[in-house]
Design a protein around this motif. Structure first.
Motif, PDB file in Angstrom:
ATOM      1  N   ILE A  78      14.074 -38.605 -25.573  1.00 18.89           N
ATOM      2  CA  ILE A  78      14.228 -39.903 -24.935  1.00 18.89           C
ATOM      3  C   ILE A  78      15.177 -39.735 -23.757  1.00 18.89           C
ATOM      4  O   ILE A  78      15.970 -38.789 -23.715  1.00 18.89           O
ATOM      5  CB  ILE A  78      14.741 -41.001 -25.885  1.00 18.89           C
ATOM      6  N   THR A  79      15.083 -40.636 -22.821  1.00 18.46           N
ATOM      7  CA  THR A  79      15.984 -40.626 -21.683  1.00 18.46           C
ATOM      8  C   THR A  79      16.551 -42.028 -21.474  1.00 18.46           C
ATOM      9  O   THR A  79      15.976 -43.017 -21.937  1.00 18.46           O
ATOM     10  CB  THR A  79      15.281 -40.168 -20.394  1.00 18.46           C
ATOM     11  N   LEU A  80      17.654 -42.070 -20.796  1.00 17.32           N
ATOM     12  CA  LEU A  80      18.253 -43.328 -20.371  1.00 17.32           C
ATOM     13  C   LEU A  80      18.607 -43.176 -18.902  1.00 17.32           C
ATOM     14  O   LEU A  80      19.543 -42.441 -18.562  1.00 17.32           O
ATOM     15  CB  LEU A  80      19.487 -43.681 -21.200  1.00 17.32           C
ATOM     16  N   GLN A  81      17.841 -43.818 -18.057  1.00 12.02           N
ATOM     17  CA  GLN A  81      18.141 -43.834 -16.633  1.00 12.02           C
ATOM     18  C   GLN A  81      19.121 -44.962 -16.378  1.00 12.02           C
ATOM     19  O   GLN A  81      18.820 -46.135 -16.675  1.00 12.02           O
ATOM     20  CB  GLN A  81      16.860 -44.037 -15.822  1.00 12.02           C
ATOM     21  N   MET A  82      20.273 -44.632 -15.838  1.00  7.65           N
ATOM     22  CA  MET A  82      21.321 -45.616 -15.607  1.00  7.65           C
ATOM     23  C   MET A  82      21.581 -45.712 -14.107  1.00  7.65           C
ATOM     24  O   MET A  82      21.952 -44.722 -13.474  1.00  7.65           O
ATOM     25  CB  MET A  82      22.603 -45.220 -16.335  1.00  7.65           C
ATOM     26  N   ASN A  83      21.379 -46.888 -13.566  1.00 10.27           N
ATOM     27  CA  ASN A  83      21.579 -47.142 -12.144  1.00 10.27           C
ATOM     28  C   ASN A  83      22.684 -48.172 -11.937  1.00 10.27           C
ATOM     29  O   ASN A  83      23.064 -48.887 -12.868  1.00 10.27           O
ATOM     30  CB  ASN A  83      20.275 -47.649 -11.527  1.00 10.27           C
ATOM     31  N   SER A  84      23.162 -48.243 -10.705  1.00 13.26           N
ATOM     32  CA  SER A  84      24.198 -49.220 -10.356  1.00 13.26           C
ATOM     33  C   SER A  84      25.347 -49.181 -11.364  1.00 13.26           C
ATOM     34  O   SER A  84      25.788 -50.219 -11.868  1.00 13.26           O
ATOM     35  CB  SER A  84      23.602 -50.629 -10.293  1.00 13.26           C
ATOM     36  N   LEU A  85      25.821 -48.001 -11.642  1.00 12.94           N
ATOM     37  CA  LEU A  85      26.840 -47.835 -12.671  1.00 12.94           C
ATOM     38  C   LEU A  85      28.155 -48.487 -12.246  1.00 12.94           C
ATOM     39  O   LEU A  85      28.513 -48.523 -11.060  1.00 12.94           O
ATOM     40  CB  LEU A  85      27.037 -46.361 -12.975  1.00 12.94           C
ATOM     41  N   LYS A  86      28.861 -48.992 -13.255  1.00 12.51           N
ATOM     42  CA  LYS A  86      30.124 -49.673 -13.053  1.00 12.51           C
ATOM     43  C   LYS A  86      31.202 -48.947 -13.851  1.00 12.51           C
ATOM     44  O   LYS A  86      30.902 -48.294 -14.852  1.00 12.51           O
ATOM     45  CB  LYS A  86      30.023 -51.110 -13.549  1.00 12.51           C
ATOM     46  N   PRO A  87      32.455 -49.103 -13.458  1.00 12.54           N
ATOM     47  CA  PRO A  87      33.525 -48.473 -14.251  1.00 12.54           C
ATOM     48  C   PRO A  87      33.496 -48.885 -15.719  1.00 12.54           C
ATOM     49  O   PRO A  87      33.826 -48.071 -16.590  1.00 12.54           O
ATOM     50  CB  PRO A  87      34.799 -48.952 -13.546  1.00 12.54           C
ATOM     51  N   GLU A  88      33.076 -50.099 -16.004  1.00 11.19           N
ATOM     52  CA  GLU A  88      33.021 -50.551 -17.396  1.00 11.19           C
ATOM     53  C   GLU A  88      31.894 -49.896 -18.192  1.00 11.19           C
ATOM     54  O   GLU A  88      31.796 -50.097 -19.403  1.00 11.19           O
ATOM     55  CB  GLU A  88      32.900 -52.078 -17.490  1.00 11.19           C
ATOM     56  N   ASP A  89      31.050 -49.111 -17.536  1.00 13.16           N
ATOM     57  CA  ASP A  89      30.041 -48.333 -18.259  1.00 13.16           C
ATOM     58  C   ASP A  89      30.621 -47.025 -18.808  1.00 13.16           C
ATOM     59  O   ASP A  89      29.933 -46.301 -19.539  1.00 13.16           O
ATOM     60  CB  ASP A  89      28.855 -48.005 -17.352  1.00 13.16           C
TER      61      ASP A  89
END
Length: 123
Positions: A78-89
């Motif tokens: 499985i994959t998780l594409q994470m965009n527009s990342l924020k410091p709270e991520d």
């Protein structure tokens, strides 16, 4: 035995992207729903996304609109594409597997867990 191995974490600036992967072994992959969870320092583990054996995806509010979960049953990944990342991520991200038995996918009763991969988002 069942193994879930995450990869792809790292350090990224706010607004950037990362793609996490999870390789599963020791289970009949297409019998399992899969989920991505995260745990930030001092906080409870929270689920961010899940995908069932019919390839339906589910997201919680922190992930909706920015993250995308996918699965490849040929590769048991499985994959998780994470965009527009924020410091709270910023958190340790875990993948998990849940034998399909009905019930909710945005849940915490997953059967197997990986060791996690660190994601750090700088401001």
């Amino acid at each position: 035995q069942v193994q879930l191995v995450e990869s792809g974490g790292g350090l990224v600036q706010a607004g950037g992207s990362l793609r996490l992967s999870c390789a599963a072994s020791g289970l009949t992959f297409n019998n399992y729903a899969m989920g991505w969870f995260r745990q930030a320092p001092g906080k409870e583990r929270e689920i961010v996304a899940a995908i069932n054996w019919h390839n339906s995806a589910y997201y919680t509010n922190p992930a909706r609109g920015r993250f995308a979960i996918s699965r490849d049953d040929r590769k048991n990944t499985i994959t998780l594409q994470m965009n527009s990342l924020k410091p709270e991520d910023t958190a340790v991200y875990f993948c998990a597997a849940k034998l399909e038995r009905g019930g909710a996918y945005i849940a915490y009763d997953y059967d197997y867990w990986g060791q996690g991969t660190q994601v750090t988002v700088s401001s």
